[in-house]
Design a protein around this motif. Sequence first.
Motif, PDB file in Angstrom:
ATOM      1  N   SER B  52      42.378  39.390  29.531  1.00 34.57           N
ATOM      2  CA  SER B  52      41.701  40.183  30.439  1.00 34.57           C
ATOM      3  C   SER B  52      40.670  41.145  29.931  1.00 34.57           C
ATOM      4  O   SER B  52      39.589  41.651  30.531  1.00 34.57           O
ATOM      5  CB  SER B  52      42.806  41.076  31.174  1.00 34.57           C
ATOM      6  N   TYR B  53      40.736  41.961  28.694  1.00 36.11           N
ATOM      7  CA  TYR B  53      39.892  42.787  28.328  1.00 36.11           C
ATOM      8  C   TYR B  53      38.577  42.182  27.905  1.00 36.11           C
ATOM      9  O   TYR B  53      37.538  42.786  28.309  1.00 36.11           O
ATOM     10  CB  TYR B  53      40.488  43.500  26.853  1.00 36.11           C
ATOM     11  N   TYR B  56      36.940  41.477  31.198  1.00 35.03           N
ATOM     12  CA  TYR B  56      36.475  43.013  32.006  1.00 35.03           C
ATOM     13  C   TYR B  56      34.966  42.876  31.857  1.00 35.03           C
ATOM     14  O   TYR B  56      34.209  42.917  32.812  1.00 35.03           O
ATOM     15  CB  TYR B  56      36.761  44.000  31.223  1.00 35.03           C
ATOM     16  N   ASP B 241      41.784  52.993  32.218  1.00 37.53           N
ATOM     17  CA  ASP B 241      42.605  51.812  32.577  1.00 37.53           C
ATOM     18  C   ASP B 241      44.146  52.165  32.351  1.00 37.53           C
ATOM     19  O   ASP B 241      44.459  53.036  31.455  1.00 37.53           O
ATOM     20  CB  ASP B 241      42.168  50.894  31.417  1.00 37.53           C
ATOM     21  N   THR B 261      46.330  48.450  41.262  1.00 38.97           N
ATOM     22  CA  THR B 261      45.546  47.117  41.426  1.00 38.97           C
ATOM     23  C   THR B 261      46.433  46.254  42.238  1.00 38.97           C
ATOM     24  O   THR B 261      47.406  46.410  42.516  1.00 38.97           O
ATOM     25  CB  THR B 261      45.459  46.536  40.059  1.00 38.97           C
ATOM     26  N   TYR B 490      40.400  47.698  41.303  1.00 35.49           N
ATOM     27  CA  TYR B 490      40.406  46.668  40.206  1.00 35.49           C
ATOM     28  C   TYR B 490      41.072  45.389  40.544  1.00 35.49           C
ATOM     29  O   TYR B 490      41.980  45.529  41.477  1.00 35.49           O
ATOM     30  CB  TYR B 490      41.200  47.375  39.205  1.00 35.49           C
ATOM     31  N   PRO B 492      42.699  41.811  40.010  1.00 36.70           N
ATOM     32  CA  PRO B 492      43.201  41.016  38.705  1.00 36.70           C
ATOM     33  C   PRO B 492      42.357  39.855  38.449  1.00 36.70           C
ATOM     34  O   PRO B 492      42.708  38.932  37.444  1.00 36.70           O
ATOM     35  CB  PRO B 492      44.618  40.767  39.198  1.00 36.70           C
ATOM     36  N   TYR B 495      38.448  41.506  37.829  1.00 40.85           N
ATOM     37  CA  TYR B 495      38.266  42.618  36.754  1.00 40.85           C
ATOM     38  C   TYR B 495      37.588  43.713  37.514  1.00 40.85           C
ATOM     39  O   TYR B 495      37.879  44.267  38.506  1.00 40.85           O
ATOM     40  CB  TYR B 495      38.210  42.014  35.510  1.00 40.85           C
TER      41      TYR B 495
END
Lengths: 306, 507
Positions: B52-53, B56, B241, B261, B490, B492, B495
Amino acid sequence: MARYILRRLFQSIGVLLGVTILVFSLVQLIPGGPALMILGEDATAEQIAIVNHNLGLDRPLHVQYLDWLWKVCRGDFGTSFQDSRPILPDLLSRMPATLELLAAAMFVALLVAIPIGIASAVKRNSLLDNVGRVFALLGVSMPSFWIGLLLILVFAKDLRWLPSAGRESWTGVIMPAIALGFAMAGILMRMVRSSLLEVLREDYLKTARAKGLSEKVVILKHAMRNAILPVITTIALQVGNLLGGTVVIETVFAWPGIGRFCYMRMLQRDIPTIMGNLMLYAILVCVLNIITDLLYALFDPRIRYS
Amino acid sequence: MSMKGKKWLGFVLLVALALASAVGIAAADNGSIVIAPAADAKTLNPLKASDSYSLYSVYLMYDPLFTIGKDLKPVPVLVSKYENPNDRTYVFHLKKNVRFHDGTPLTAEDVKFTYDFIRDKKNGNRYASYYDLVEKIEVLDAQTVRFVTKEPYAPLVANLNLCIAPKHIAEKDPAALDRKPVGSGPYRFVSWNPQEKLVLEANPDYWVKGVPKIKNVTLKPIGEATTRLVALETGTVDIADHIPPAQTKALAAKGLKVIPTQPNGYNMLTFNETKKPFSDKRVREAMTLALNRKEIVEFVWYGQNRLLNSSIIPQSWAYEPKVKNYGQDIKRAKQLLAEAGYPNGFEFTLSLEADENVKKFVEIAQQQWAQIGLKGTMVAKEWGAFFNDITSGKYEVCAWQSLDQKDPDVPLYRMFHSKNWAPNGYNWIFYKNPKMDRTLDEARTTLNREKRKTLYREAQRMLSEDFVCIYLAEYKKFIGTSAKVKGFYYSPYDYLRPLATSTIAGK
């Protein structure tokens, strides 16, 4: 002198080889290989085999090591498994931040340890001495990341004097340097104290006092000159620890140095980055050790390298 | 003033100067925003990114064909319309006037290239197996692309949520995008110094008019939660975050916004069914009934995350509301253990990732299991080591977060179909139920959503009755923002992309 330095440098090569073989073997023992980390949750045995092949990890270990070593000898540290960028520029660009932190931490340690250590030794068993010893004990026993978090809560959150993270302004280095330097300050302070106490018993100091020299000159000039040698040794030994400590402190303070960079890469099993970082740190420690040995000669005229 | 006095004054002034300059540090200037993710991107390349990072940044610079809406149905992004001429064929019509940041138009060729690259196992993309059923991708014209599947494959559209890479750059050297991303998204790449900061700027030619509003975006990863929180509180960053659940109320009280989120998964405890005694359903049932799940969820997530009873979250169209909500029943649990041949309980290992929140719920479960004579020993490891144990079946009971709900097929088929037994797939629970296999096979090859819904509901009931997992809280995280940030949320599935339609007040 030059021959001595050359000899020491030559010996360092052996040290470097030993360290790289050791760490390269250790890295292989970490469970969860690079392919698993790259593919993540959906990794299948088939995909892992493909990625391992692409990265050259399906070759025998000694071949991988020698291949790495040969490339390093030619100045090629390889590319990261993670983002395919060449490793050396990424490591070198982070070196100044780490060296800055290291120097600042050392400065904090010396600034605290030497005056308190001297005062503690001279006024032995006084209140000052006791406070100093408690301080040293605290320094040695408190984990640096915890000191770091406390500093953040007080100076960044409550007082808002200092930034909690980063290296944007020069004030950013203050808290990480204190957190990192504090443990070393404790160790050094104890070293200064005990080593000075030993020297203070020597006859030559009585002679100095008998000559009518002031106490200040006796302690700082005559006694310290001899007492400082074991302290220098301790500093040299502590540099390695300090470098290790940067990994934790850089992570806590989001300091853009080499330690944090490599910690993240370690979690990802990025072997080329781990090895590259190790190489740089090992070289740094070797060079600092040689410099320390040379410093002995500067402080103690009895030592000559020829 | 004496010499000594002057020296002191000088020192005091120096310190004051240092402090003044420190207080003066402010995060954002005109039209800029600083975001502190909990970790840095591993790569900026859309053909490789899977964590996920990394995503982003990728979703700020690139566009996907589809994203996933709040009801977990696909929402077109680059696609203007699509149709199914038959069960095995999807035809997608792309939006016109979409250009990459270098001015090249985004066409069907780019779509074909991207998905062909990802599904080719040689390229080591995490999501390759999601497209196993794709037979071929064909370009019909610059704006039209056709996906043909080997058999009907209902989850395809939901799985087309990966970002489209420029063929003209990546074809020659896919690694070119590692260093210099060229996307079609709302933000353009400026610079990246890994683990330090990533700088992006608004794409003035973005195909959605008037978007994005915020001109400059900087991502500065801060791993340590306390440091990240303080950076938000002191205004060094505008968005932080991963706010720990324990801190959300305190932050809100300070005038900062805490945005939950959309939930996209669940926390659970599960069993290795190849290991005795966990292969015995009665033991799994006893272990489920020994827990007061409601209490655990309340305590660990501070009442902010809801208790779940299924592998499909309630927001999904496929959710089965009739799954049982197992409460605590110590007497029945003891009875079941005795029936299974363990009247005095047994000892076992409890594997988990070394994460504070996970540790917290595992500890309470451990205590509650002790009430029926079960003695669990925790084995907490760093993620990579933990994950290696799990996928190689070296565990007995483990704590897990399942984090993908984009189509019901994703959380169910991968994890509970016996075809996917580890290490050849993601079913490291080693669950095997021929009826489940049939149901999941049928559900993924049926294109009618109502029929799929019936099948997935049945699958959820089976999981519940077989006591495969002990469900705890839904998974969602909390993002903290300063009061100046308006309209941000945000997602999922895309992102930080909602940043493109957010604004900063007074700037």
